[in-house]
Design an enzyme around this catalytic site. Sequence first.
Site, PDB file in Angstrom:
ATOM      1  N   GLU A   1      30.206  41.154  30.195  1.00 33.80           N
ATOM      2  CA  GLU A   1      31.095  42.688  30.913  1.00 33.80           C
ATOM      3  C   GLU A   1      31.539  42.635  32.493  1.00 33.80           C
ATOM      4  O   GLU A   1      32.039  42.923  33.554  1.00 33.80           O
ATOM      5  CB  GLU A   1      30.892  43.931  30.073  1.00 33.80           C
TER       6      GLU A   1
ATOM      7  N   LYS B   1      28.294  33.902  35.963  1.00 31.41           N
ATOM      8  CA  LYS B   1      29.693  33.282  35.226  1.00 31.41           C
ATOM      9  C   LYS B   1      29.992  32.244  34.952  1.00 31.41           C
ATOM     10  O   LYS B   1      30.824  31.427  35.053  1.00 31.41           O
ATOM     11  CB  LYS B   1      30.504  34.166  36.326  1.00 31.41           C
TER      12      LYS B   1
ATOM     13  N   LYS C   1      36.084  33.835  38.752  1.00 38.74           N
ATOM     14  CA  LYS C   1      36.686  35.692  37.670  1.00 38.74           C
ATOM     15  C   LYS C   1      38.395  35.559  37.246  1.00 38.74           C
ATOM     16  O   LYS C   1      38.900  35.747  36.049  1.00 38.74           O
ATOM     17  CB  LYS C   1      36.438  36.945  38.190  1.00 38.74           C
TER      18      LYS C   1
ATOM     19  N   ASP D   1      34.742  31.865  43.425  1.00 40.19           N
ATOM     20  CA  ASP D   1      34.228  32.975  42.855  1.00 40.19           C
ATOM     21  C   ASP D   1      35.314  33.641  42.796  1.00 40.19           C
ATOM     22  O   ASP D   1      35.593  33.960  41.357  1.00 40.19           O
ATOM     23  CB  ASP D   1      33.289  33.514  43.643  1.00 40.19           C
TER      24      ASP D   1
ATOM     25  N   VAL E   1      32.918  40.253  35.326  1.00 38.98           N
ATOM     26  CA  VAL E   1      34.063  40.463  36.534  1.00 38.98           C
ATOM     27  C   VAL E   1      34.042  42.345  36.548  1.00 38.98           C
ATOM     28  O   VAL E   1      33.924  42.863  35.749  1.00 38.98           O
ATOM     29  CB  VAL E   1      35.547  40.679  35.449  1.00 38.98           C
TER      30      VAL E   1
ATOM     31  N   ALA F   1      31.114  43.689  37.937  1.00 38.22           N
ATOM     32  CA  ALA F   1      30.109  43.831  37.847  1.00 38.22           C
ATOM     33  C   ALA F   1      29.928  45.056  36.650  1.00 38.22           C
ATOM     34  O   ALA F   1      30.693  44.866  35.500  1.00 38.22           O
ATOM     35  CB  ALA F   1      29.893  44.656  39.234  1.00 38.22           C
TER      36      ALA F   1
END
Length: 937
Positions: free
Chosen positions: A716, A688, A792, A788, A719, A721
């Site tokens: 992809e 990220k 996202k 985290d 965010v 997984a």
Amino acid sequence: MAFGCLGFIGAPLGGAAFALRVPHASVGSRPRCAQRRSSRARGLCMEATASVPEAAVSGSSVSRDARASAHSASTAAEIKEITARPGWHVHKFGGTSLATPERIESVARLMHSQIREGRKLFVVLSAVGGVTNKLVAMVDQAARRDKDSHFLEGIEDLRDQHESFAERLLDEDAREAFLATFNADLRDIRDVLRAIWIARTSSERLRELVMGYGELWSTQLVWGTLRSAKYDCKCSWMDARDVLLLRDDDESRRSSRRLINWEGSSQNLKSWLDNHPTSVVLATGFIARMPDGVSSTLGRNGSDHSATCFASMLRAAVCEIWTDVDGVYSADPRQVPDARLIDSLSYKEASELAYFGAKVLHPDCMSPLVNDSIPLRIRNSYNPEGLGTLVREDRLLSDAEVKVTDRSVGVKGFSIMNDVALINVEGAGMIGVPGIAGRMFNALFEANVSCIFISQASSEYSICCGVSGSAVQVAKNAIQRAFRFELEERIISAVTIVPDVSILALVGENMQRIPGVASRLFQSLSNVGISAIAMAQGSSERNLSVVVRGIDAKRALQAAHSSFYLSRLPIAVGIIGPGLVGGVLLLQIQEQADQLAREFGVQLQVHGITTSSKMLLSAATDVEGINLSKWKSDFEDAAGPSNMDRFVEHLKQRSPHVVLCDCTASEVVSGFYENWLSQGLNIVTPNKKANSSSMQQYKNLRRAQLAGNHSHFFYEANVGAGLPVISTMRDLLRTGDKFLEIEGIFSGTLSYIFNEFDGSRPFSEIVGLAKEQGYTEPDPRDDLSGMDVARKVCILAREIGLEVELDQVPVKSLVPDELAGSDVSIATFMERLPEFDGNLAQMASEAAQKQERLRYVGVIDAVNKKCRVELRTYPETHPFGALKGSDNIVLFRTVRYDAQPLTIRGPGAGAAVTAAGVFGDVLRLAAYLGAPSAADL
Ligand code: ADP
Ligand code: ASP
Ligand code: MG
């Protein structure tokens, strides 16, 4: 004329040029992410299913092989009929089939079996493999007076080679007779080379004389072998110079090709056969005679041409050319290992492929066969069982065949012609002035430069032609001389050279009937960031030629070839960080690779694996990449020190399509992205860091994609997984929807913690449990800080066009200020966390009284352009309130999905689903690069 200019058609130069190649001869969806959609024990679910266009998935699974063999059945029948025809059967064996005594033995065995079947055989032979090159080198050494290598050494080398062949193959008498002539020949060659050495120069005639000896020796060796006690065949050998006559008139001098004196040669052949009444003739290929009696040749690789000349004069039943590959392939198999064997070709198609560089055939060898429709077969002497390629009259496909077959039909193959230079003549004054093109080509003709390619911009502002690199200076001077007046008067502004270009030719008789061939070709080049310098399409539309830079030629060939499904789409994959996610990704690629190749035409080849300290690169022999079944031990044993530049360079060498899978969470790696994208490399990552860095950096990456000719960047797994969060958003946006709000539980860890935490047990205890079960980062504060989730949120907000900086997102941290400092160890943090349980316990029990649950969410208010990360309460009946385990969930409220938001829910953490998200992106990339959907195969 040396160049048969046909006139101009087509489209403008440099993206807008149009042209005609000058003919030389008279003959002239997306693959589904299976992983992502697979049902799992607790699979993802998409409620309020969006009408997101997803890949064409299932459908015909007719494999290429099945189709190829079905096609071969009709050719096989044709071949059977041809081989049963009476009359002379002409065979030609190339140097590759005569390279060793063992190879000559197998040629003898092949011919012997044909003789036993009662065939009339006319066998044309090249020199032993490599001998012509050695003879040419000796002439050059003599003329240059090379210090390092003397021609006498070359003579001794040839003596050793041929003596050992004779020793192995010939009976004693035959050997003595052979060696007597051979040694006499070597003495003659030595005398000629000495004369060249003294004169310090060699004439073309002397060069041709020396060059032709190899065929004399090989033919006598094969003749002696067939007559040895072992085979005991009755046969005669022919010095083709006694029969094949070349022309030496104005027309032939003007032509860049060798022209045959058909009448004289036919008469010679007739008398030779009258004097040698035999049904097995072994004739030298390559060599012929000038009218004045001097030895000459049909030009390099000319034995093919000799064979078809004899076939024509004998009105042969068939001409078979034996070489070291199974036939003509859809591209040079050395450049495109996955090239397909072509079942059948028309004479014209074969000529075009050969002319543009398919070395397997001499470009002139088709024309003698056309008049009598003599079929030509190209076969492998190392695999005589193979059917080879059949070349015969044109067969246009019926309309029905064109409709039912796939996009590769009509496109037979590709060739590359290297060492070409373009000459551009340009000037605004040329517009409307008649005769400029004619004068330009006349100047080239007078200078004896043959023109390979012509194109003219539709504005008539410039004319461009391609000539051989070695002739470009002569050509330029000739044009400048011819247009001296126009240059002085500025009617022509410049005559410029573009050196070192290659011509990529796409050949196919039926191409004209298939729509979109040119656009597919150009798209495939643009996919790998190669621009076409010029293009030309012949009026027959049998050939589509594109000029590219020489250094791009191989990549262009591979990309174009695979885009017509003549080979699979090769993608060189580089794995950065083969840890938990990277390791599972490698496993998933290994498991799926075969199916992807078979059913989707995508060849995923991992050519590099690197950590921050070590890297493993595929060996040159690993055409299919690193062996994934043992990559771990290879990595342990063979990995060298890591070097990102070398890593990337290696991948670029292996395929025109490269994807770097960054499976780290490192800012050092994401720091490379801008450079990689601008080089046209593609990136797929769950990391990220790049997308949540500064807005400026974010924009720089998008700009780099444009600079890299629309290189691809897929993330992809940033965010949720493997959940289709970002791809769904993109599809909604592209189909015209507008986002109102995005609300989601984006952290698997915090999802787990709050799904477990209802106030009945202390928060710290649940955190301890989560840590024990491996749900948290080693330091749980990394999860509890909310950063985290904030990253996202930032990434999703940017995806819908909001300009957000990470530090502007208000984040509710669950780490008490007292325990946040870096001086507080993980152990101390865990020990002291219970001191702070009170506040959260109270919030949870207040919520519980209202049948609500506490949830840690990220929210993007698209209308007011605000983002936040906070604790909220939701009724137990709300999808967020009812969440279980460590699932992620996201609600998209859009103009279309307003009353009932579109919901995506499922496991949003863990190596398997994250790797599946990355893998899905790799396949998405393959689709963008032109991988076929199943229906096309
Ligand atoms: P020979 O000595 O038998 O005449 P050549 O070396 O002249 O053999 O030609 C055969 C070689 O041509 C093959 O080994 C192959 O590498 C090369 N080649 C180039 N393009 C093609 C193609 N399209 N199909 C088959 N072979 C090709
Ligand atoms: N031996 C000749 C050459 O190497 C002719 C041929 O092989 O076709 O060019
Ligand atoms: Mg050849």
